[in-house]
Design a protein around this motif. Structure first.
Motif, PDB file in Angstrom:
ATOM      1  N   GLY A 486       0.693  -1.042   0.072  1.00 34.86           N
ATOM      2  CA  GLY A 486       0.024   0.147  -0.045  1.00 34.86           C
ATOM      3  C   GLY A 486       0.586   1.276  -0.030  1.00 34.86           C
ATOM      4  N   THR A 487       1.888   1.232   0.677  1.00 37.03           N
ATOM      5  CA  THR A 487       2.766   2.315   0.497  1.00 37.03           C
ATOM      6  C   THR A 487       3.762   2.581  -0.614  1.00 37.03           C
ATOM      7  OG1 THR A 487       4.583   1.192   2.119  1.00 37.03           O
ATOM      8  CG2 THR A 487       2.953   2.302   3.053  1.00 37.03           C
ATOM      9  N   GLY A 488       3.618   1.446  -1.317  1.00 37.25           N
ATOM     10  CA  GLY A 488       4.615   1.504  -2.341  1.00 37.25           C
ATOM     11  C   GLY A 488       5.958   1.129  -2.248  1.00 37.25           C
ATOM     12  N   GLY A 489       6.189   0.469  -0.808  1.00 33.79           N
ATOM     13  CA  GLY A 489       7.603  -0.121  -0.449  1.00 33.79           C
ATOM     14  C   GLY A 489       7.920  -1.031  -1.468  1.00 33.79           C
ATOM     15  N   ALA A 490       7.134  -2.108  -1.742  1.00 32.31           N
ATOM     16  CA  ALA A 490       7.510  -3.325  -2.722  1.00 32.31           C
ATOM     17  C   ALA A 490       8.104  -2.899  -3.880  1.00 32.31           C
ATOM     18  CB  ALA A 490       6.240  -4.187  -2.786  1.00 32.31           C
ATOM     19  N   ALA A 491       7.326  -1.755  -4.622  1.00 33.74           N
ATOM     20  CA  ALA A 491       7.602  -1.299  -5.864  1.00 33.74           C
ATOM     21  C   ALA A 491       9.043  -0.577  -5.816  1.00 33.74           C
ATOM     22  CB  ALA A 491       6.621  -0.405  -6.664  1.00 33.74           C
ATOM     23  N   TRP A 492       9.210   0.134  -4.838  1.00 28.96           N
ATOM     24  CA  TRP A 492      10.465   0.934  -4.598  1.00 28.96           C
ATOM     25  C   TRP A 492      11.669   0.021  -4.316  1.00 28.96           C
ATOM     26  CZ3 TRP A 492      13.991   1.381  -0.451  1.00 28.96           C
ATOM     27  CH2 TRP A 492      14.793   2.464  -0.469  1.00 28.96           C
ATOM     28  N   LEU A 493      11.344  -1.079  -3.681  1.00 26.46           N
ATOM     29  CA  LEU A 493      12.458  -2.044  -3.402  1.00 26.46           C
ATOM     30  C   LEU A 493      12.810  -2.916  -4.685  1.00 26.46           C
ATOM     31  CD1 LEU A 493      11.535  -3.982   0.050  1.00 26.46           C
ATOM     32  CD2 LEU A 493      13.720  -2.411  -0.549  1.00 26.46           C
ATOM     33  N   ALA A 494      11.833  -3.168  -5.487  1.00 19.53           N
ATOM     34  CA  ALA A 494      12.091  -3.818  -6.558  1.00 19.53           C
ATOM     35  C   ALA A 494      12.825  -2.920  -7.810  1.00 19.53           C
ATOM     36  CB  ALA A 494      10.791  -4.208  -7.393  1.00 19.53           C
ATOM     37  N   HIS A 495      12.436  -1.681  -7.679  1.00 17.57           N
ATOM     38  CA  HIS A 495      13.169  -0.641  -8.620  1.00 17.57           C
ATOM     39  C   HIS A 495      14.666  -0.433  -8.204  1.00 17.57           C
ATOM     40  CE1 HIS A 495      13.555   2.740 -11.153  1.00 17.57           C
ATOM     41  NE2 HIS A 495      14.071   3.330 -10.280  1.00 17.57           N
ATOM     42  N   THR A 496      14.877  -0.305  -6.709  1.00 17.59           N
ATOM     43  CA  THR A 496      16.266  -0.225  -6.141  1.00 17.59           C
ATOM     44  C   THR A 496      16.813  -1.395  -6.694  1.00 17.59           C
ATOM     45  OG1 THR A 496      15.400   0.886  -4.370  1.00 17.59           O
ATOM     46  CG2 THR A 496      17.490   0.063  -4.171  1.00 17.59           C
ATOM     47  N   VAL A 497      16.492  -2.821  -6.593  1.00 16.73           N
ATOM     48  CA  VAL A 497      17.332  -3.676  -6.949  1.00 16.73           C
ATOM     49  C   VAL A 497      18.081  -3.736  -8.396  1.00 16.73           C
ATOM     50  CG1 VAL A 497      17.085  -6.363  -7.249  1.00 16.73           C
ATOM     51  CG2 VAL A 497      16.331  -5.279  -5.135  1.00 16.73           C
ATOM     52  N   GLU A 499      18.057  -1.202 -10.244  1.00 21.21           N
ATOM     53  CA  GLU A 499      19.134  -0.249 -10.332  1.00 21.21           C
ATOM     54  C   GLU A 499      20.404  -0.482  -9.976  1.00 21.21           C
ATOM     55  OE1 GLU A 499      18.930   2.832 -11.875  1.00 21.21           O
ATOM     56  OE2 GLU A 499      17.069   2.375 -12.346  1.00 21.21           O
ATOM     57  N   VAL A 500      20.519  -1.331  -9.041  1.00 22.72           N
ATOM     58  CA  VAL A 500      21.778  -2.030  -8.457  1.00 22.72           C
ATOM     59  C   VAL A 500      22.388  -3.031  -9.553  1.00 22.72           C
ATOM     60  CG1 VAL A 500      22.953  -3.380  -6.783  1.00 22.72           C
ATOM     61  CG2 VAL A 500      21.386  -1.576  -6.004  1.00 22.72           C
ATOM     62  N   LEU A 501      21.399  -3.817 -10.048  1.00 29.64           N
ATOM     63  CA  LEU A 501      21.931  -4.969 -10.970  1.00 29.64           C
ATOM     64  C   LEU A 501      21.456  -4.716 -12.344  1.00 29.64           C
ATOM     65  CD1 LEU A 501      20.619  -7.927  -8.927  1.00 29.64           C
ATOM     66  CD2 LEU A 501      23.184  -6.943  -9.098  1.00 29.64           C
ATOM     67  N   ARG A 502      21.371  -3.216 -12.491  1.00 29.41           N
ATOM     68  CA  ARG A 502      21.283  -2.836 -14.126  1.00 29.41           C
ATOM     69  C   ARG A 502      22.412  -3.374 -15.096  1.00 29.41           C
ATOM     70  NH1 ARG A 502      17.836   0.449 -16.563  1.00 29.41           N
ATOM     71  NH2 ARG A 502      17.019   1.284 -14.500  1.00 29.41           N
ATOM     72  N   GLY A 503      21.643  -3.999 -16.054  1.00 33.95           N
ATOM     73  CA  GLY A 503      22.817  -4.283 -17.076  1.00 33.95           C
ATOM     74  C   GLY A 503      23.093  -5.967 -16.716  1.00 33.95           C
ATOM     75  N   ALA A 504      22.709  -6.517 -15.777  1.00 37.36           N
ATOM     76  CA  ALA A 504      22.973  -7.890 -15.586  1.00 37.36           C
ATOM     77  C   ALA A 504      21.743  -8.789 -16.230  1.00 37.36           C
ATOM     78  CB  ALA A 504      23.011  -8.298 -14.180  1.00 37.36           C
ATOM     79  N   SER A 511      18.569 -15.185  -9.739  1.00 36.79           N
ATOM     80  CA  SER A 511      19.457 -15.845  -8.798  1.00 36.79           C
ATOM     81  C   SER A 511      19.825 -15.094  -7.622  1.00 36.79           C
ATOM     82  CB  SER A 511      20.761 -16.322  -9.419  1.00 36.79           C
ATOM     83  OG  SER A 511      21.772 -17.099  -8.662  1.00 36.79           O
ATOM     84  N   GLY A 512      20.315 -14.035  -7.792  1.00 35.55           N
ATOM     85  CA  GLY A 512      20.355 -12.985  -6.633  1.00 35.55           C
ATOM     86  C   GLY A 512      19.098 -12.827  -5.817  1.00 35.55           C
ATOM     87  N   PHE A 513      18.009 -12.780  -6.112  1.00 35.66           N
ATOM     88  CA  PHE A 513      16.608 -12.429  -5.464  1.00 35.66           C
ATOM     89  C   PHE A 513      16.558 -13.926  -4.854  1.00 35.66           C
ATOM     90  CE2 PHE A 513      11.846 -12.523  -5.616  1.00 35.66           C
ATOM     91  CZ  PHE A 513      11.891 -11.318  -4.905  1.00 35.66           C
ATOM     92  N   PHE A 514      16.403 -14.977  -5.596  1.00 31.18           N
ATOM     93  CA  PHE A 514      16.448 -16.253  -4.679  1.00 31.18           C
ATOM     94  C   PHE A 514      17.311 -16.339  -3.399  1.00 31.18           C
ATOM     95  CE2 PHE A 514      17.613 -20.634  -3.651  1.00 31.18           C
ATOM     96  CZ  PHE A 514      16.479 -21.470  -3.721  1.00 31.18           C
ATOM     97  N   LEU A 515      18.613 -16.115  -3.645  1.00 33.48           N
ATOM     98  CA  LEU A 515      19.565 -16.232  -2.517  1.00 33.48           C
ATOM     99  C   LEU A 515      19.004 -15.328  -1.322  1.00 33.48           C
ATOM    100  CD1 LEU A 515      22.105 -17.433  -1.572  1.00 33.48           C
ATOM    101  CD2 LEU A 515      23.474 -15.707  -2.551  1.00 33.48           C
ATOM    102  N   LEU A 516      18.578 -14.076  -1.544  1.00 33.50           N
ATOM    103  CA  LEU A 516      18.054 -13.079  -0.664  1.00 33.50           C
ATOM    104  C   LEU A 516      17.238 -13.649   0.067  1.00 33.50           C
ATOM    105  CD1 LEU A 516      18.409 -10.156   0.616  1.00 33.50           C
ATOM    106  CD2 LEU A 516      16.761  -9.492  -1.198  1.00 33.50           C
ATOM    107  N   VAL A 517      16.166 -14.326  -0.612  1.00 36.68           N
ATOM    108  CA  VAL A 517      14.675 -14.684   0.084  1.00 36.68           C
ATOM    109  C   VAL A 517      15.193 -15.822   0.906  1.00 36.68           C
ATOM    110  CG1 VAL A 517      12.690 -15.819  -0.187  1.00 36.68           C
ATOM    111  CG2 VAL A 517      13.370 -13.943  -1.678  1.00 36.68           C
ATOM    112  N   ALA A 518      16.288 -16.911   0.468  1.00 33.47           N
ATOM    113  CA  ALA A 518      16.679 -17.964   1.126  1.00 33.47           C
ATOM    114  C   ALA A 518      17.327 -17.785   2.543  1.00 33.47           C
ATOM    115  CB  ALA A 518      17.609 -18.870   0.315  1.00 33.47           C
ATOM    116  N   LEU A 519      18.378 -16.689   2.371  1.00 35.00           N
ATOM    117  CA  LEU A 519      18.734 -16.273   3.832  1.00 35.00           C
ATOM    118  C   LEU A 519      18.006 -15.652   4.815  1.00 35.00           C
ATOM    119  CD1 LEU A 519      22.475 -14.880   2.035  1.00 35.00           C
ATOM    120  CD2 LEU A 519      22.114 -17.254   3.120  1.00 35.00           C
ATOM    121  N   LEU A 520      17.005 -14.811   4.326  1.00 36.06           N
ATOM    122  CA  LEU A 520      16.368 -13.943   5.324  1.00 36.06           C
ATOM    123  C   LEU A 520      15.278 -14.877   5.625  1.00 36.06           C
ATOM    124  CD1 LEU A 520      15.355 -11.434   6.351  1.00 36.06           C
ATOM    125  CD2 LEU A 520      14.072 -10.957   4.287  1.00 36.06           C
TER     126      LEU A 520
END
Length: 612
Positions: A486-497, A499-504, A511-520
């Motif tokens: 509702g606050t747009g936080g999910a979309a903001w996080l997706a956009h930030t990720v 931006e960090v991995l732009r061009g990959a 793969s990076g998203f899976f590892l983040l979820v698996a560790l958390l």
């Protein structure tokens, strides 16, 4: 995806999420308190600082934040827990389990692997908690036959159950919650077997690690634990009158012992007027013998479940009353109190059964070895009685001045005559859900209701199956997901990720998203992780212009990687005590499995969905 401008409400939501993670990670704070506090903070934030849309209506309301406690996915989880409890209470899984035990006597190594396969497959269609509960004693026994301790098989048992949950929609509560959040965010319907192929690949990859590498990383601490063993290993004396159908008939003594009765110690054989005492030479058990057997409570309960009429009560009578009253039976331990009227009397003289309605199955006396028939034994203060009766009769012993009821020892006796009903209901739930004839939520609720109507379990047992920790943490996680979206936080996080991995390449980001979820998921609840990251996964897929299913699977499979901490999944907590594990054991044995599953996911899933 349009760039989202961070708001105060968004930052406060992130802060509450971090606080929830910290609270869940702190063992001294009960999960229920952490969950309810999280919901309360969210309610305060959006009541005092309302966030409105372009039309002036609130984007996050009280109703939306509390809707998680009535979410269909949560109701489905609760109903499936009740269905699983019905299988446990009727002993519906004990027949297959007993067959595995017989097979394990000849092929113990292969049977352990077969048990892992059975647990993994069954966990794909049934809540894995009752499955693990059922297989804990089996795996312990098979481990002993292999010369291994419980530590070598208990943690692997939990892990294969978790891996099996990756194979179907109802394999775990994580799957249901993630798919539910996916549907609320606008995703398409997910079929029962839509991700069975990648889930099976990950499950068998993990199984290979569990069988070959994991035992080398585990430490056996059961030696000292056995030396300090308390009530779990104490033996009672039971009285068995051998009928023609009893499997003990025909057992022959060898070198003074009965090798065919491995878990039993025969203290005395009453053969007519003659008493046979150990050591036994050339003695064969016959029909009509009254045998005094020393065994642990668990061993005798297994025998009682297999043959309900096998045991003779300590008064020398079979337990016909409790069989005919139609009520559910319960077993508990009671200590004879000082100055009790039972002291110095036999049970027949005391009238214990007539007064209490409870049958005494066995007696434990620590001071010396008993070599007399239970019906002739004079009781003493401090003797421990193993009693059986209806719940009402057993619990009424709390007011009895002659005995002290140990309520923590009370457990229900499986109603095995209802086992076929439970099996048919369970099969109907699975087949109906798998075929798509009815939605999973309706199927699970109907299955739970049928378990109650057909008396496979009662309301008290059904209520006990519903874990309040699961209920509160799922409700809090769904509230966090609502606030994040509702606050747009999910979309903001997706956009930030992005931006960090732009061009990959897409597969690198996946793969990076899976590892983040698996560790958390090993710090936060797997259910909370699934709910929080599902909208982020959908936003990422939308931003990249790729099908959302691979990113949804990254959430489901990643959130199911609950291997590195004991509190990350309920089955890990179940095996921690019997395996004598420390926190570090899970970190040492579970962390490599997380990275192995991550590697398998990175190689297979992008290829399977055409992202490379």
């Amino acid at each position: 995806m349009e760039l989202i401008t961070p708001t105060l409400q968004m930052w406060l939501t992130f802060a509450i999420i971090l606080g929830a993670i910290a609270a869940y990670s702190y063992d001294r704070i009960p999960l229920e308190i952490s969950s309810i506090t999280t919901v309360a903070l969210l309610l305060l934030v959006f009541e005092l600082l309302p966030l409105t849309g372009d039309d002036g209506t609130p984007t996050v309301t009280v109703r939306q934040l509390l809707a998680g406690f009535a979410d269909p996915a949560l109701i489905t989880i609760m109903a499936l827990l009740v269905v699983g409890q019905g299988l446990v209470q009727t002993g519906a899984l004990q027949g297959p389990a007993r067959a595995l035990m017989i097979l394990g006597a000849r092929y113990p190594a292969g049977t352990v692997i077969l048990c892992f396969l059975v647990v993994m497959i069954v966990s794909a269609v049934l809540n894995n908690t009752p499955v693990v509960v059922m297989f804990i004693p089996i795996m312990a026994a098979l481990g002993e036959k292999l010369g291994q301790r419980a530590a070598m098989v208990m943690m692997p048992l939990s892990f294969v159950a978790i891996l099996g949950g990756n194979m179907t929609v109802i394999g775990s509560s994580t799957n249901l919650l993630a798919i539910g959040a996916y549907g609320r965010a606008g995703g398409e319907a997910v079929g029962f077997f839509d991700f069975t192929v990648p889930g099976t690949v990950l499950a068998f990859t993990g199984l290979l690690y569990v069988i070959t590498i994991m035992p080398r990383l585990l430490v056996d601490r059961s030696g000292m634990a056995k030396q300090l063993a308390g009530s779990s290993g104490k033996q009672f004396l039971f009285q068995i009158e051998l009928e023609p159908s009893n499997k003990m008939v025909g057992q022959q003594a060898v070198a003074g012992l009965f090798p065919g009765l491995k878990d039993l110690t025969i203290r005395m054989i009453q053969r007519g007027p003659e008493k046979l005492l150990p050591p036994y030479d050339d003695v064969t058990l016959r029909t009509g013998d009254v045998v005094m057997v020393a065994a642990t409570r668990s061993v005798m309960m297994d025998m009682l479940n297999a043959s309900p009429d096998m045991l003779t009560s300590a008064e020398g009578e079979t337990d016909e009353d409790s069989e005919n009253d139609g009520g559910r039976r319960m077993v508990a331990e009671a200590v004879i109190a000082p100055a009790s009227r039972l002291d110095g009397r036999t049970l027949a003289q005391s009238g214990f059964r007539a007064e209490t309605g409870c049958t005494v199955l066995g007696v434990q006396r620590r001071s010396r070895m008993i070599r007399a028939a239970l019906s002739q034994l004079r009781l003493e203060a401090g003797d421990v009685l193993l009693v059986m009766g209806t719940r009402t009769n057993v619990m009424s012993l709390r007011g009895n001045r002659d005995v002290l009821l140990m309520e923590s020892s009370a457990s229900d006796v499986p109603h095995q005559e209802f086992a076929p009903r439970a099996q048919w209901i369970f099969a109907g739930v699975v087949l109906t859900a798998a075929s798509g004839m009815l939605p999973i939520t309706i199927t699970a609720i109907v299955g739970a209701v049928l378990m109650l109507i057909t008396r496979c379990l009662n309301v008290r047992q059904a209520g006990r199956a519903i874990d309040r920790r699961v209920f509160t943490i799922v409700g809090a996680a769904l509230a966090l997901g609502t606030a994040l979206q509702g606050t747009g936080g999910a979309a903001w996080l997706a956009h930030t990720v992005i931006e960090v991995l732009r061009g990959a390449p897409v597969w690198v980001l996946l793969s990076g998203f899976f590892l983040l979820v698996a560790l958390l998921t090993n710090v936060l609840s797997n259910n909370a992780t699934a709910v929080l990251f599902t909208p982020i996964a959908l936003s990422l897929a939308t931003e990249l212009g790729v099908p959302p299913m691979p990113f949804l699977l990254a959430v489901i499979f990643g959130a199911n990687c609950s291997f590195a901490t004991p509190m990350s999944y309920q089955t890990n907590l179940l095996v921690m005590a019997p395996g004598h594990y420390h926190f570090a054991d899970f970190v040492r044995a579970g962390t490599p499995l997380i990275f192995l599953v991550w590697l398998a996911f990175t190689i297979f899933v992008p290829w399977y969905y055409g992202l490379v």
